[in-house]
Design an enzyme around this catalytic site. Sequence first.
Site, short mmCIF file in Angstrom:
data_model
loop_
_atom_site.label_atom_id
_atom_site.label_comp_id
_atom_site.label_asym_id
_atom_site.label_seq_id
_atom_site.Cartn_x
_atom_site.Cartn_y
_atom_site.Cartn_z
N GLY A 186 -19.27 -25.30 -26.48
CA GLY A 186 -18.34 -24.51 -25.66
C GLY A 186 -17.89 -23.26 -26.41
N GLY B 253 -18.80 -26.60 -32.86
CA GLY B 253 -17.87 -27.72 -33.02
C GLY B 253 -18.56 -28.95 -33.60
CG ASN B 254 -16.50 -32.72 -34.19
OD1 ASN B 254 -16.54 -32.55 -35.41
ND2 ASN B 254 -15.38 -33.01 -33.55
N GLY B 255 -20.48 -31.39 -32.29
CA GLY B 255 -21.89 -31.60 -31.93
C GLY B 255 -22.79 -30.64 -32.70
CB THR B 256 -22.38 -26.99 -33.36
OG1 THR B 256 -22.19 -26.72 -31.97
CG2 THR B 256 -23.15 -25.87 -34.03
CB THR C 15 -13.62 -26.47 -31.30
OG1 THR C 15 -12.98 -27.17 -30.21
CG2 THR C 15 -13.15 -27.14 -32.59
CB ILE C 16 -9.83 -24.37 -27.78
CG1 ILE C 16 -10.46 -25.38 -26.82
CG2 ILE C 16 -10.34 -22.97 -27.53
CD1 ILE C 16 -9.99 -25.23 -25.38
CG ASP C 17 -11.50 -29.36 -28.17
OD1 ASP C 17 -10.85 -28.74 -27.32
OD2 ASP C 17 -12.64 -29.80 -27.97
NE ARG D 247 -14.57 -23.16 -23.61
CZ ARG D 247 -15.45 -23.97 -23.01
NH1 ARG D 247 -15.19 -25.24 -22.86
NH2 ARG D 247 -16.58 -23.50 -22.57
#
Length: 357
Positions: A12, A111-114, A134-136, A284
């Site tokens: 994202g 982010g985490n997946g990347t 990531t905004i998270d 975002r």
Amino acid sequence: MKRRIGILTSGGDCPGLNAAIRGVARAAYETFDAEIIGIMDGYRGLIEGEYRLMSKPDFSGILTLGGTILGTSRRPFREMRVIGDDNVDKVAAMKKTYENLKLDCLVTLGGNGTHKTANLLSEEGLNVIGLPKTIDNDIYGTDFTFGFHTAVEIATDVIDRLHTTAASHGRCMVVEIMGNKAGWLTLYAGMAGGADAILLPEIPYDLDKVAKMVETRAKNNKAFSIIAVAEGAMDEKESKLKRKERDAKRKEQGFHGIADRIARQLTELVGVEARAVVPGHIQRGGSPCAYDRVLSTQFGVHAADLIKKGKYGVSVALVGNEVTHNKLSDIAGVAKPVPTDHQMVDLARNIGISFGD
Ligand code: F6P
């Protein structure tokens, strides 16, 4: 020293991606002989060999620009080693593109997946550097990710605006805030926006307690209430279910998300007039805030320095006030939820904010 750098943005998007790309490029051009190749749409471009040879002007005027000039896509990590109907060996294809382009390294912003795929590529022998976006704010090993503070600003502005309309009508406004399975964005925006209740995925809530808070406020001549609920929040019963069971149950209930459900349930329980508000992807969008422009630039410059030193297999991080890096293998795939005893949670409780528990 000449270095050919591939750079991609994956997952994202978020504000600050372009500022980070610019940071890498400017520091690389400034401090060594760099050639930069932009890989299009994240790992899709690496798999399909879609790229763009870039030059200095491409990185000009993008500091404040939202989104990503390289495009992005979601390519789930769990599918990376799976050969699908298209018969493409994705890992082999990514390695081939890297070799064909004669890259010295690959910078992955995500982010985490990347980061999980970045670690996979690093284990496959590629020189990889990750930048946490990531905004998270749910990436382990860094205090903050870029994009987070901008999203906090936006979500806070939403809550601020809800205050006036909630007070005028004497309503209960339930605002659903992004963040995936982590509550950081809701916690910070809820605090900054003066929410009366903050409901996080990490602290399962009891609706009766939330209802009690609304009633108590009403008795104390506060006819309105603001509830900031994380999109991943769940009540106590749901927290005991597996994700699939929970999703199935929610589907059956037929609500349009968690805010809609809480708003309707509160109307039924307390008789209050309630509205659900979902700012969604607005959180975002647009230009990064000043903090994120600085953090993205710091991360980008640090990545260029790592390239100069030939240090790979790491992800850039902010720890305390210091920009540093962690081994990809130590952080990839490790979640960073809000600890239930986090100082911010205690602080919020101390000023009377309810977590519904
Ligand atoms: O990871 C960022 C994020 O915005 C999450 O907060 C949210 O759950 C998700 O992405 C939304 O994903 P998409 O943009 O694919 O709808």
